[in-house]
Design a protein around this motif. Structure first.
Motif, mmCIF file in Angstrom:
data_model
loop_
_atom_site.group_PDB
_atom_site.id
_atom_site.type_symbol
_atom_site.label_atom_id
_atom_site.label_comp_id
_atom_site.label_asym_id
_atom_site.label_seq_id
_atom_site.Cartn_x
_atom_site.Cartn_y
_atom_site.Cartn_z
ATOM 1 N N VAL A 240 0.842 -1.196 0.000
ATOM 2 C CA VAL A 240 0.000 0.000 0.000
ATOM 3 C C VAL A 240 0.875 1.243 0.000
ATOM 4 O O VAL A 240 2.010 1.228 0.493
ATOM 5 N N SER A 241 0.310 2.312 -0.532
ATOM 6 C CA SER A 241 0.972 3.610 -0.530
ATOM 7 C C SER A 241 0.049 4.627 0.103
ATOM 8 O O SER A 241 -1.171 4.591 -0.115
ATOM 9 N N GLY A 242 0.632 5.554 0.856
ATOM 10 C CA GLY A 242 -0.139 6.611 1.488
ATOM 11 C C GLY A 242 -0.436 7.728 0.503
ATOM 12 O O GLY A 242 0.412 8.080 -0.321
ATOM 13 N N THR A 243 -1.647 8.277 0.606
ATOM 14 C CA THR A 243 -2.049 9.364 -0.285
ATOM 15 C C THR A 243 -2.336 10.651 0.480
ATOM 16 O O THR A 243 -2.657 11.658 -0.133
ATOM 17 N N GLY A 244 -2.261 10.610 1.797
ATOM 18 C CA GLY A 244 -2.644 11.746 2.621
ATOM 19 C C GLY A 244 -4.019 11.596 3.227
ATOM 20 O O GLY A 244 -4.354 12.277 4.189
ATOM 21 N N VAL A 245 -4.846 10.710 2.663
ATOM 22 C CA VAL A 245 -6.166 10.420 3.228
ATOM 23 C C VAL A 245 -6.373 8.930 3.462
ATOM 24 O O VAL A 245 -7.282 8.529 4.169
ATOM 25 N N ASP A 246 -5.516 8.116 2.832
ATOM 26 C CA ASP A 246 -5.666 6.669 2.972
ATOM 27 C C ASP A 246 -4.357 5.962 2.643
ATOM 28 O O ASP A 246 -3.387 6.583 2.212
ATOM 29 N N PHE A 247 -4.377 4.657 2.846
ATOM 30 C CA PHE A 247 -3.351 3.762 2.331
ATOM 31 C C PHE A 247 -4.079 2.826 1.392
ATOM 32 O O PHE A 247 -5.068 2.196 1.778
ATOM 33 N N VAL B 166 -7.568 1.798 3.186
ATOM 34 C CA VAL B 166 -7.719 2.012 4.614
ATOM 35 C C VAL B 166 -7.741 3.534 4.782
ATOM 36 O O VAL B 166 -6.703 4.193 4.652
ATOM 37 N N LEU B 167 -8.919 4.076 5.021
ATOM 38 C CA LEU B 167 -9.161 5.521 4.966
ATOM 39 C C LEU B 167 -9.119 6.132 6.359
ATOM 40 O O LEU B 167 -9.808 5.673 7.262
ATOM 41 N N TYR B 168 -8.313 7.177 6.517
ATOM 42 C CA TYR B 168 -8.185 7.796 7.831
ATOM 43 C C TYR B 168 -8.479 9.295 7.830
ATOM 44 O O TYR B 168 -8.516 9.917 8.888
ATOM 45 N N ASP B 169 -8.696 9.896 6.668
ATOM 46 C CA ASP B 169 -8.949 11.329 6.595
ATOM 47 C C ASP B 169 -9.716 11.622 5.300
ATOM 48 O O ASP B 169 -9.924 10.729 4.480
ATOM 49 N N GLY B 170 -10.130 12.867 5.123
ATOM 50 C CA GLY B 170 -10.769 13.279 3.884
ATOM 51 C C GLY B 170 -12.241 12.963 3.767
ATOM 52 O O GLY B 170 -12.805 13.044 2.666
ATOM 53 N N GLU B 171 -12.864 12.597 4.875
ATOM 54 C CA GLU B 171 -14.289 12.258 4.847
ATOM 55 C C GLU B 171 -15.105 13.388 4.223
ATOM 56 O O GLU B 171 -15.947 13.143 3.350
ATOM 57 N N LYS B 172 -14.823 14.608 4.660
ATOM 58 C CA LYS B 172 -15.527 15.761 4.096
ATOM 59 C C LYS B 172 -15.079 15.928 2.643
ATOM 60 O O LYS B 172 -13.893 16.043 2.359
#
Length: 124
Positions: free
Chosen positions: A37-44, A79-85
């Protein structure tokens, strides 16, 4: 009862709870599993080595921070950790589970790429 899983991002362990769907059960049947996986700033995000079954009514736009999603069109695990909005512009999302709330901040500290190891947590 759906499975609890451990996601190992290098030295950082994150727990998640899979939901009680056909997609999540099929995913769990392939564990343990390693996905690059790679991180995008909102997910991996990384390409799955297999496809998973899903019901068309499960497919939707957007996510909630903490979602563990499958993208059936591209065969991706996210695997999403940010960017919901503002995430509603991203379609083809099937939720398989959710990161436990206390581990969500740990996700926001990670960056880069990982050989993500995913395994069931036994005995919980």
């Amino acid at each position: 009862m759906a499975d609890k899983i451990r996601l190992k991002f290098g030295d950082a362990d994150v727990l998640a709870q899979l939901n009680d769907t056909e997609t999540a059960h099929a995913f769990s049947s392939h564990l343990p599993l390693t996905v690059h996986v790679s991180g995008t700033g909102v997910d991996f995000c990384g390409r799955m080595p297999f496809s998973l079954p899903y019901e068309q009514e499960q497919v939707h736009n957007g996510w909630t921070n903490g979602d563990v999603n499958y993208n059936p069109g591209g065969g991706w695990l996210a695997v999403l950790y940010d960017g919901e909005k503002g995430s509603e512009r991203y379609g083809d999302q099937v939720v398989m589970g959710k990161i436990v709330p206390e581990d969500l901040p740990r996700m926001q500290e990670l960056s880069g790429g990982y050989d993500l190891v995913i395994e069931r947590v036994e005995g919980e």
